[in-house]
Write a protein that holds these residues in place. Sequence first.
Motif, PDB file in Angstrom:
ATOM      1  N   ILE A   1      14.876   9.075  -1.455  1.00 27.67           N
ATOM      2  CA  ILE A   1      13.833   9.755  -0.676  1.00 27.67           C
ATOM      3  C   ILE A   1      12.834   8.411  -0.227  1.00 27.67           C
ATOM      4  CG2 ILE A   1      11.564  10.820  -1.233  1.00 27.67           C
ATOM      5  CD1 ILE A   1      13.115  12.158  -3.682  1.00 27.67           C
ATOM      6  N   PRO A   2      12.722   8.560   1.324  1.00 31.33           N
ATOM      7  CA  PRO A   2      11.859   7.184   1.958  1.00 31.33           C
ATOM      8  C   PRO A   2      10.572   7.712   1.349  1.00 31.33           C
ATOM      9  CG  PRO A   2      12.470   9.071   3.496  1.00 31.33           C
ATOM     10  CD  PRO A   2      13.195   9.671   2.021  1.00 31.33           C
ATOM     11  N   ILE A   3       9.832   6.322   1.017  1.00 25.59           N
ATOM     12  CA  ILE A   3       8.340   6.423   0.544  1.00 25.59           C
ATOM     13  C   ILE A   3       7.639   5.252   1.658  1.00 25.59           C
ATOM     14  CG2 ILE A   3       6.971   5.933  -1.377  1.00 25.59           C
ATOM     15  CD1 ILE A   3       8.880   7.205  -2.979  1.00 25.59           C
ATOM     16  N   GLU A   4       6.532   5.528   2.045  1.00 23.53           N
ATOM     17  CA  GLU A   4       5.752   4.446   2.703  1.00 23.53           C
ATOM     18  C   GLU A   4       5.473   3.369   1.607  1.00 23.53           C
ATOM     19  OE1 GLU A   4       2.433   5.510   5.048  1.00 23.53           O
ATOM     20  OE2 GLU A   4       3.496   7.227   5.699  1.00 23.53           O
ATOM     21  N   VAL A   5       5.630   1.877   2.149  1.00 23.58           N
ATOM     22  CA  VAL A   5       5.244   0.854   1.214  1.00 23.58           C
ATOM     23  C   VAL A   5       3.894   0.239   1.501  1.00 23.58           C
ATOM     24  CG1 VAL A   5       5.899  -1.330   0.948  1.00 23.58           C
ATOM     25  CG2 VAL A   5       7.658   0.138   1.538  1.00 23.58           C
ATOM     26  N   ARG A   6       2.964   0.186   0.283  1.00 24.88           N
ATOM     27  CA  ARG A   6       1.961  -0.549   0.373  1.00 24.88           C
ATOM     28  C   ARG A   6       2.058  -1.820   0.775  1.00 24.88           C
ATOM     29  NH1 ARG A   6       1.941   0.239  -4.921  1.00 24.88           N
ATOM     30  NH2 ARG A   6       1.595  -1.900  -5.365  1.00 24.88           N
ATOM     31  N   HIS A   7       0.975  -2.578   1.271  1.00 25.14           N
ATOM     32  CA  HIS A   7       0.837  -3.698   2.229  1.00 25.14           C
ATOM     33  C   HIS A   7       1.332  -4.716   1.379  1.00 25.14           C
ATOM     34  CE1 HIS A   7      -0.759  -7.094   4.428  1.00 25.14           C
ATOM     35  NE2 HIS A   7      -0.403  -6.601   5.320  1.00 25.14           N
ATOM     36  N   ASP A   8       0.976  -4.968   0.161  1.00 22.30           N
ATOM     37  CA  ASP A   8       0.894  -6.005  -0.889  1.00 22.30           C
ATOM     38  C   ASP A   8       2.330  -5.872  -1.424  1.00 22.30           C
ATOM     39  OD1 ASP A   8       0.307  -3.537  -2.429  1.00 22.30           O
ATOM     40  OD2 ASP A   8      -0.470  -4.718  -3.926  1.00 22.30           O
ATOM     41  N   ARG A   9       2.856  -4.535  -1.801  1.00 20.79           N
ATOM     42  CA  ARG A   9       4.478  -4.376  -2.093  1.00 20.79           C
ATOM     43  C   ARG A   9       5.271  -4.874  -0.868  1.00 20.79           C
ATOM     44  NH1 ARG A   9       8.259  -3.562  -5.300  1.00 20.79           N
ATOM     45  NH2 ARG A   9      10.006  -2.185  -4.480  1.00 20.79           N
ATOM     46  N   GLY A  10       4.808  -4.697   0.412  1.00 21.00           N
ATOM     47  CA  GLY A  10       5.710  -4.920   1.476  1.00 21.00           C
ATOM     48  C   GLY A  10       5.815  -6.592   1.549  1.00 21.00           C
ATOM     49  N   MET A  11       4.628  -7.180   1.462  1.00 18.49           N
ATOM     50  CA  MET A  11       4.545  -8.692   1.472  1.00 18.49           C
ATOM     51  C   MET A  11       5.443  -9.165   0.467  1.00 18.49           C
ATOM     52  SD  MET A  11       2.737  -9.811   3.873  1.00 18.49           S
ATOM     53  CE  MET A  11       1.524  -9.629   5.169  1.00 18.49           C
TER      54      MET A  11
END
Length: 157
Positions: free
Chosen positions: A88-98
Amino acid sequence: MSRRRRVGRGETLADPRYNNRLVQKVINMLMQDGKKSTSERIVYDAFEILKTSVGTNDVLPVFNKAIENVRPHVELKARRVGGATYQIPIEVRHDRGMSLAIRWLRAAARSRRGAPMSKRLADELLSAYKGEGSAVRKREETHKMAEANRAFAHYRW
């Protein structure tokens, strides 16, 4: 599970040379066996190599652009619905993306062979700045997979 209060996340302090928290996070994530001074030397040497190859004196905008080019906006999470497992595609929070971007850059730099780690890290940062390299390819693959599995997004909860 403890019944006491939850402990908040500790903030990373800025590094002494560039006064930047993201640089300190890279240093901490690159560290092995508690050898922070070695990790600092690798990152700072990589920045010096990056300065000469880009031709600018301020390396932080190049570094930030490289991290931003690698940072994913969506990721896949496995969910079991009935007997089947869906990605399932889920948007990534900014800190997790970093954190993911730094991890992917570290893995890509370690997978390169035949040079010191500072040179490999500098090469990977430069290729990420240009929008190419294996860390950027990893992000593109993740985005493609998320786009392919967009039909299962309604299972998100």
